[in-house]
Motif scaffolding. Structure first.
Motif, PDB file in Angstrom:
ATOM      1  N   LEU A 422     -34.040  36.108  26.792  1.00  9.19           N
ATOM      2  CA  LEU A 422     -32.904  37.033  26.690  1.00  9.19           C
ATOM      3  C   LEU A 422     -31.583  36.279  26.727  1.00  9.19           C
ATOM      4  CD1 LEU A 422     -34.082  39.932  29.046  1.00  9.19           C
ATOM      5  CD2 LEU A 422     -33.864  40.027  26.561  1.00  9.19           C
ATOM      6  N   GLN A 423     -31.458  35.315  27.621  1.00  7.42           N
ATOM      7  CA  GLN A 423     -30.205  34.557  27.733  1.00  7.42           C
ATOM      8  C   GLN A 423     -29.942  33.749  26.477  1.00  7.42           C
ATOM      9  OE1 GLN A 423     -31.223  32.509  31.367  1.00  7.42           O
ATOM     10  NE2 GLN A 423     -30.006  33.896  32.648  1.00  7.42           N
ATOM     11  N   GLN A 424     -30.988  33.164  25.911  1.00  7.82           N
ATOM     12  CA  GLN A 424     -30.809  32.366  24.706  1.00  7.82           C
ATOM     13  C   GLN A 424     -30.398  33.243  23.522  1.00  7.82           C
ATOM     14  OE1 GLN A 424     -34.242  30.034  23.609  1.00  7.82           O
ATOM     15  NE2 GLN A 424     -33.179  28.970  21.949  1.00  7.82           N
ATOM     16  N   VAL A 425     -31.067  34.373  23.341  1.00  2.84           N
ATOM     17  CA  VAL A 425     -30.735  35.246  22.215  1.00  2.84           C
ATOM     18  C   VAL A 425     -29.389  35.916  22.430  1.00  2.84           C
ATOM     19  CG1 VAL A 425     -31.460  37.271  20.899  1.00  2.84           C
ATOM     20  CG2 VAL A 425     -33.153  35.560  21.564  1.00  2.84           C
ATOM     21  N   LYS A 426     -29.046  36.259  23.663  1.00  2.00           N
ATOM     22  CA  LYS A 426     -27.708  36.833  23.910  1.00  2.00           C
ATOM     23  C   LYS A 426     -26.628  35.813  23.576  1.00  2.00           C
ATOM     24  CE  LYS A 426     -26.406  40.153  24.705  1.00  2.00           C
ATOM     25  NZ  LYS A 426     -25.723  41.132  23.792  1.00  2.00           N
ATOM     26  N   LYS A 427     -26.855  34.536  23.872  1.00  2.00           N
ATOM     27  CA  LYS A 427     -25.895  33.504  23.473  1.00  2.00           C
ATOM     28  C   LYS A 427     -25.714  33.497  21.961  1.00  2.00           C
ATOM     29  CE  LYS A 427     -25.011  28.514  23.644  1.00  2.00           C
ATOM     30  NZ  LYS A 427     -25.512  27.182  24.111  1.00  2.00           N
ATOM     31  N   VAL A 428     -26.831  33.605  21.240  1.00  2.00           N
ATOM     32  CA  VAL A 428     -26.775  33.662  19.768  1.00  2.00           C
ATOM     33  C   VAL A 428     -25.978  34.880  19.316  1.00  2.00           C
ATOM     34  CG1 VAL A 428     -28.181  34.013  17.691  1.00  2.00           C
ATOM     35  CG2 VAL A 428     -28.917  32.380  19.435  1.00  2.00           C
ATOM     36  N   GLU A 429     -26.226  36.030  19.946  1.00  2.00           N
ATOM     37  CA  GLU A 429     -25.515  37.253  19.566  1.00  2.00           C
ATOM     38  C   GLU A 429     -24.009  37.102  19.789  1.00  2.00           C
ATOM     39  OE1 GLU A 429     -29.021  40.605  20.279  1.00  2.00           O
ATOM     40  OE2 GLU A 429     -27.214  40.638  21.523  1.00  2.00           O
ATOM     41  N   LEU A 430     -23.626  36.543  20.926  1.00  2.00           N
ATOM     42  CA  LEU A 430     -22.196  36.390  21.217  1.00  2.00           C
ATOM     43  C   LEU A 430     -21.539  35.415  20.251  1.00  2.00           C
ATOM     44  CD1 LEU A 430     -22.343  36.337  25.125  1.00  2.00           C
ATOM     45  CD2 LEU A 430     -21.553  38.209  23.664  1.00  2.00           C
ATOM     46  N   LEU A 431     -22.242  34.356  19.886  1.00  5.03           N
ATOM     47  CA  LEU A 431     -21.709  33.424  18.894  1.00  5.03           C
ATOM     48  C   LEU A 431     -21.544  34.107  17.542  1.00  5.03           C
ATOM     49  CD1 LEU A 431     -23.817  30.262  19.809  1.00  5.03           C
ATOM     50  CD2 LEU A 431     -21.305  30.367  19.825  1.00  5.03           C
ATOM     51  N   THR A 432     -22.515  34.918  17.168  1.00  2.00           N
ATOM     52  CA  THR A 432     -22.449  35.630  15.889  1.00  2.00           C
ATOM     53  C   THR A 432     -21.287  36.614  15.877  1.00  2.00           C
ATOM     54  OG1 THR A 432     -24.856  35.441  15.680  1.00  2.00           O
ATOM     55  CG2 THR A 432     -23.755  37.034  14.256  1.00  2.00           C
ATOM     56  N   VAL A 433     -21.107  37.338  16.965  1.00  2.00           N
ATOM     57  CA  VAL A 433     -19.983  38.279  17.059  1.00  2.00           C
ATOM     58  C   VAL A 433     -18.664  37.528  16.934  1.00  2.00           C
ATOM     59  CG1 VAL A 433     -18.755  39.840  18.613  1.00  2.00           C
ATOM     60  CG2 VAL A 433     -21.248  40.014  18.378  1.00  2.00           C
ATOM     61  N   ARG A 434     -18.563  36.368  17.601  1.00  2.00           N
ATOM     62  CA  ARG A 434     -17.329  35.587  17.496  1.00  2.00           C
ATOM     63  C   ARG A 434     -17.090  35.127  16.069  1.00  2.00           C
ATOM     64  NH1 ARG A 434     -17.342  30.613  21.240  1.00  2.00           N
ATOM     65  NH2 ARG A 434     -17.622  29.250  19.430  1.00  2.00           N
ATOM     66  N   ALA A 435     -18.158  34.669  15.413  1.00  2.00           N
ATOM     67  CA  ALA A 435     -18.016  34.205  14.033  1.00  2.00           C
ATOM     68  C   ALA A 435     -17.553  35.323  13.120  1.00  2.00           C
ATOM     69  CB  ALA A 435     -19.354  33.649  13.541  1.00  2.00           C
ATOM     70  N   ALA A 436     -18.163  36.504  13.250  1.00  2.00           N
ATOM     71  CA  ALA A 436     -17.836  37.626  12.359  1.00  2.00           C
ATOM     72  C   ALA A 436     -16.496  38.249  12.691  1.00  2.00           C
ATOM     73  CB  ALA A 436     -18.930  38.683  12.451  1.00  2.00           C
ATOM     74  N   SER A 437     -16.085  38.205  13.967  1.00  2.00           N
ATOM     75  CA  SER A 437     -14.838  38.861  14.389  1.00  2.00           C
ATOM     76  C   SER A 437     -13.615  37.987  14.193  1.00  2.00           C
ATOM     77  CB  SER A 437     -14.937  39.269  15.868  1.00  2.00           C
ATOM     78  OG  SER A 437     -16.022  40.140  16.085  1.00  2.00           O
ATOM     79  N   THR A 438     -13.788  36.661  14.300  1.00  2.00           N
ATOM     80  CA  THR A 438     -12.639  35.757  14.234  1.00  2.00           C
ATOM     81  C   THR A 438     -12.681  34.815  13.047  1.00  2.00           C
ATOM     82  OG1 THR A 438     -13.634  33.992  15.587  1.00  2.00           O
ATOM     83  CG2 THR A 438     -12.564  35.817  16.770  1.00  2.00           C
ATOM     84  N   GLY A 439     -13.774  34.849  12.270  1.00  2.00           N
ATOM     85  CA  GLY A 439     -13.873  33.954  11.123  1.00  2.00           C
ATOM     86  C   GLY A 439     -14.175  32.525  11.491  1.00  2.00           C
ATOM     87  N   ARG A 441     -16.455  29.634  11.484  1.00  5.47           N
ATOM     88  CA  ARG A 441     -17.672  29.152  10.832  1.00  5.47           C
ATOM     89  C   ARG A 441     -18.519  28.307  11.770  1.00  5.47           C
ATOM     90  NH1 ARG A 441     -20.187  25.133   7.893  1.00  5.47           N
ATOM     91  NH2 ARG A 441     -21.297  25.838   6.009  1.00  5.47           N
ATOM     92  N   ASP A 442     -17.876  27.513  12.617  1.00  2.00           N
ATOM     93  CA  ASP A 442     -18.626  26.683  13.553  1.00  2.00           C
ATOM     94  C   ASP A 442     -19.462  27.546  14.503  1.00  2.00           C
ATOM     95  OD1 ASP A 442     -17.633  24.365  12.454  1.00  2.00           O
ATOM     96  OD2 ASP A 442     -16.057  24.087  13.963  1.00  2.00           O
ATOM     97  N   ALA A 443     -18.920  28.700  14.893  1.00  5.68           N
ATOM     98  CA  ALA A 443     -19.687  29.609  15.760  1.00  5.68           C
ATOM     99  C   ALA A 443     -20.902  30.142  15.021  1.00  5.68           C
ATOM    100  CB  ALA A 443     -18.805  30.761  16.243  1.00  5.68           C
ATOM    101  N   ALA A 444     -20.749  30.435  13.736  1.00  6.17           N
ATOM    102  CA  ALA A 444     -21.894  30.899  12.942  1.00  6.17           C
ATOM    103  C   ALA A 444     -22.955  29.814  12.850  1.00  6.17           C
ATOM    104  CB  ALA A 444     -21.437  31.316  11.555  1.00  6.17           C
ATOM    105  N   LEU A 445     -22.525  28.586  12.603  1.00  7.88           N
ATOM    106  CA  LEU A 445     -23.457  27.464  12.522  1.00  7.88           C
ATOM    107  C   LEU A 445     -24.209  27.289  13.838  1.00  7.88           C
ATOM    108  CD1 LEU A 445     -24.530  25.073  10.859  1.00  7.88           C
ATOM    109  CD2 LEU A 445     -22.626  23.716  11.766  1.00  7.88           C
ATOM    110  N   GLU A 446     -23.487  27.378  14.951  1.00  8.38           N
ATOM    111  CA  GLU A 446     -24.119  27.228  16.258  1.00  8.38           C
ATOM    112  C   GLU A 446     -25.084  28.390  16.531  1.00  8.38           C
ATOM    113  OE1 GLU A 446     -22.963  26.442  20.972  1.00  8.38           O
ATOM    114  OE2 GLU A 446     -21.367  26.732  19.478  1.00  8.38           O
ATOM    115  N   ALA A 447     -24.730  29.580  16.085  1.00  4.44           N
ATOM    116  CA  ALA A 447     -25.616  30.727  16.274  1.00  4.44           C
ATOM    117  C   ALA A 447     -26.963  30.495  15.594  1.00  4.44           C
ATOM    118  CB  ALA A 447     -24.963  31.997  15.735  1.00  4.44           C
ATOM    119  N   PHE A 448     -26.938  30.046  14.347  1.00  5.34           N
ATOM    120  CA  PHE A 448     -28.186  29.739  13.655  1.00  5.34           C
ATOM    121  C   PHE A 448     -28.971  28.655  14.392  1.00  5.34           C
ATOM    122  CE2 PHE A 448     -26.013  31.502   9.791  1.00  5.34           C
ATOM    123  CZ  PHE A 448     -26.974  32.431   9.454  1.00  5.34           C
TER     124      PHE A 448
END
Length: 480
Positions: A422-439, A441-448
């Motif tokens: 849960l903690q690992q996937v929630k980290k991914v979710e928060l990174l994805t939200v940051r990438a999509a909300s603020t643009g 790209r590094d956050a998107a890369l880290e999420a993947f």
């Protein structure tokens, strides 16, 4: 109540309307406004709803659809008035509740979500893993635009979100709408109710007494199922015959479930049986997205001119679509059981939320909401519904719903294997939200890279590049 459906041309919209025409939710909504950016899809779904209304008027005592039939059920009142528009402002003005189920990129986008990952030898699934991150990078910006429109045109309205990935989208909307956004999904509720039936302790409507469930959207476990003060879940997990009686119980080997001591949400199949899932997908002649895309490309043009036959055409297509759900998890040739094809579920959860918000009585449902279960006794802080996860993170747990909103009910602390995931996937979710909300790209890369179904920066870079090629609009999203 004036209900606006964002994604009003969506295939499953008739399920919502059908539930509003009969049964416990008849009379809850006076007007349904269908909003979509695609006027052609709107016209097709309007035709289905008109056909459904005609069937109601011809056969008001028709049998309900719970048995999988095409009956629309007995109506105890007039069906809601239906209007449609491609203007977001017109759709929002005067709206009390927005129900959002949009799919930016359409079913063609889903195909790309699946295929880009599969071509790299990774799991290609709509909401789980790489495909879910890609989907979120499109859906979150569109939903933020919808939320901004709500703040301008209907600031008091509630948003009931079913736009996938539902947990990530809800996470992104909480900073904008606060408690006025509630995320829904039917998979957790279906798991709990089917398990209770199999254990011989069916749950009363609107009550989750004795139910212990913790997780994120499409990543959760039933860990307690009490009846008369006794936890019956261990007995269910030890009973191979009982597990075989419902779909979620058949997904995993019975010895595995017995030793796990938990009943996983169906989407955990992709984590616990990754190789089997990927093999099943590779063996299919087309992806789930390709199947649905082909079905809808053929169906929608026919619906608009089908007159009274539109509802029957749609219902046949719905059943066909249900037959292909999670096909990669079943042995070749194994069909789903009739009770699994009845369809629906998500609309029942959505309308139960709306009724409680409108003052129709409190209810308890498994929902997506911030991980805060109210004030700690004698302290100034708040209690986390799932200990071990941030209090402001959106989680999927039993909630008490009243006109004030949805309040999570405290759950037990997950064991380390479950909490760690849960903690690992929630980290991914928060990174994805940051990438999509603020643009970012590094956050998107880290999420993947951080997702357990991807697991490396090399794969992450290949995935992100592949999705950028498939969705050129991503380039416009990145600001840094």
């Amino acid at each position: 109540m004036r209900l606006m459906i964002a994604g009003g041309g969506g295939f499953r919209v008739p399920l919502v309307y059908r539930a509003l025409c009969s049964g416990p939710y008849s009379g809850l909504v006076s007007e349904v406004v269908l909003y979509d950016v695609d006027g052609g899809r709107l016209a097709a779904i309007e035709a289905v709803l008109r056909s459904m209304s005609s069937e109601i008027s011809r056969s008001p005592e028709a049998s309900g659809a719970a048995d999988g039939s095409s009956g629309v059920g007995h109506s105890s009142g007039r069906p809601p008035v239906v209007t449609s528009t491609t203007s977001l402002r017109q759709a929002l003005d005067g709206t009390d509740v927005v129900f959002a189920a949009i799919r930016p990129g359409g079913t063609a986008g889903r195909i790309a979500d699946e295929r880009v990952a599969q071509k790299l030898g990774l799991l290609g699934q709509e909401t789980t893993g790489a495909g879910g991150i890609s989907y979120a990078l499109r859906s979150i910006p569109a939903m933020l635009e919808l939320a901004a429109g709500m703040r301008t045109h209907c600031p008091g309205a509630w948003l009931v979100n079913f736009t996938n990935p539902a947990g990530m989208v809800t996470e992104a909307l909480v900073p904008v709408l606060g408690r006025k956004v509630i995320g829904i999904c039917d998979s957790a509720s279906a798991l709990v109710h089917r398990a209770a039936e199999a254990a011989g302790v069916p749950l009363p409507a609107g009550k989750l007494d004795g139910v212990g469930y913790y997780g994120l959207n499409h990543l959760g476990w039933l860990y307690r199922l009490e009846s008369g003060g006794r936890d019956v879940l261990p007995g269910l997990l030890a009973d191979a015959g009982a597990l075989a009686s419902f779909e979620e119980g058949r997904l995993f080997p019975q010895p595995f479930l017995r030793d796990l001591g938990l009943l996983p949400n169906e989407y955990l199949f992709y984590y616990y049986e990754t190789a089997r899932a990927a093999s099943g997908m590779r063996a299919m002649t087309m992806t789930r997205g390709e199947s649905i895309h082909g079905q809808q490309a053929e169906l929608y043009p026919r619906l608009a001119g089908a007159g009274d036959q539109a509802y029957g055409l749609w219902e046949a297509a719905r059943r066909s679509r249900e037959e292909g759900y999670l096909a990669e998890a079943r042995p070749a040739g194994e069909a789903r059981k009739p009770e699994d094809l009845a369809g629906g579920g998500y609309e029942q959860v959505a309308l139960a939320v709306m009724r409680a918000l409108a003052g129709g009585g409190p209810t308890e449902l498994i929902l997506n909401a911030p991980n805060s279960a109210g004030q700690l006794a004698g302290a100034g802080g708040t209690q986390a519904a799932i200990p071990g996860l941030p209090g402001d993170a959106v989680v999927e747990v039993p909630c008490a719903v009243t006109p004030e909103g949805a309040v999570p009910i405290p759950q037990g602390r997950p064991a380390e294997p479950q909490l760690g995931l849960l903690q690992q996937v929630k980290k991914v979710e928060l990174l994805t939200v940051r990438a999509a909300s603020t643009g970012d790209r590094d956050a998107a890369l880290e999420a993947f890279a951080e997702h357990p179904l991807v697991g490396s920066y090399g794969s992450a870079e290949a995935l992100l590049t592949g999705y950028e090629d498939a969705f050129p609009e991503l380039a416009a999203l990145w600001r840094h």
